[in-house]
Write a protein that holds these residues in place. Structure first.
Motif: not given
Length: 219
Positions: A128, A130, A145, A147, A154, A157, A176, A178
């Motif tokens: 994944d 960020i 975030y 995936n 999404q 964050l 970090n 999810g």
């Protein structure tokens, strides 16, 4: 920005609970010329807040820690057991090279849509990312975030890069992945997944889990 203070506080607070000492490697910022060359090399415009951070704060942050197996700061499913950030120019370059491959390769359309608006700046070990949602705001984008298994979904964050850095570093860069971060986006412990696509799913230092987590370590 208080990110360095947060790292120092967490390194001290975590020490009695770790299997081995936290790893901290922080280096200085880059120059304007280095930034321009880097931006030309990756062929994508770097959003302003990330540029400012690279120029004024740091271009390399590697901070990770793992709790002893019997330490349980949160009684939740998929308990957070450590923290991890690898932030540097090399990883940003690699992430955006992957972005180019996804955009112009033979990927499915929903995968391409994910990357059309994403400037990834931190990789997640499970694949994944960020990223900054540059389609929402090219200058001051929110942090999302991504995936890789569900690219049409999404998670928001934070409303900005600076807000994300402040919130996540205040949580010791927990995760970090999810399923660890999700514990800190709401007061409700029972939600099965992130609140995908919702601006209300931002990391929240005042939520119950964040308060309990920080208090466990005396912060």
């Amino acid at each position: 920005m208080n990110w360095r203070t947060h790292i120092d506080q967490w390194a001290s607070a975590l020490a009695p609970f770790l299997a081995k000492p936290a790893h901290i490697d922080i280096r200085g910022p880059i120059t304007e010329d280095e930034l321009k060359n880097f931006e030309d090399d990756i062929t994508y415009r770097i959003p302003d807040q990330l540029k400012t951070f690279l120029l004024d704060e740091s271009s390399y942050i590697n901070f990770w820690w793992d709790l002893k197996s019997d330490i349980i700061p949160l009684d939740v499913q998929n308990k957070p057991y450590g923290g991890y950030i690898e932030f540097n120019l090399e990883s940003i370059h690699t992430l955006n090279a992957d972005r180019t491959i996804c955009l112009y390769g033979d990927e499915l359309e929903h995968t391409k849509r994910q990357w059309e608006h994403a400037f990834p700046f931190i990789g997640v070990p499970n694949g994944d990312s960020i990223a900054l949602d540059v389609l929402a705001d090219p200058d001051n984008p929110p942090v999302i975030y991504l995936n890789h298994e569900e690219p049409d979904k999404q998670v928001r964050l934070a409303e900005s890069f600076e807000e994300f850095i402040e919130s996540w570093f205040a949580l010791g860069c927990v995760g970090n992945e999810g399923w660890h971060l999700r514990h800190f986006v709401t007061d409700t412990k029972e939600i099965p997944e992130f609140d995908y696509g919702s601006a209300t799913s931002n990391l929240d230092l005042s939520c119950k889990n964040a308060v309990v987590f920080r208090e466990f370590f005396g912060l």
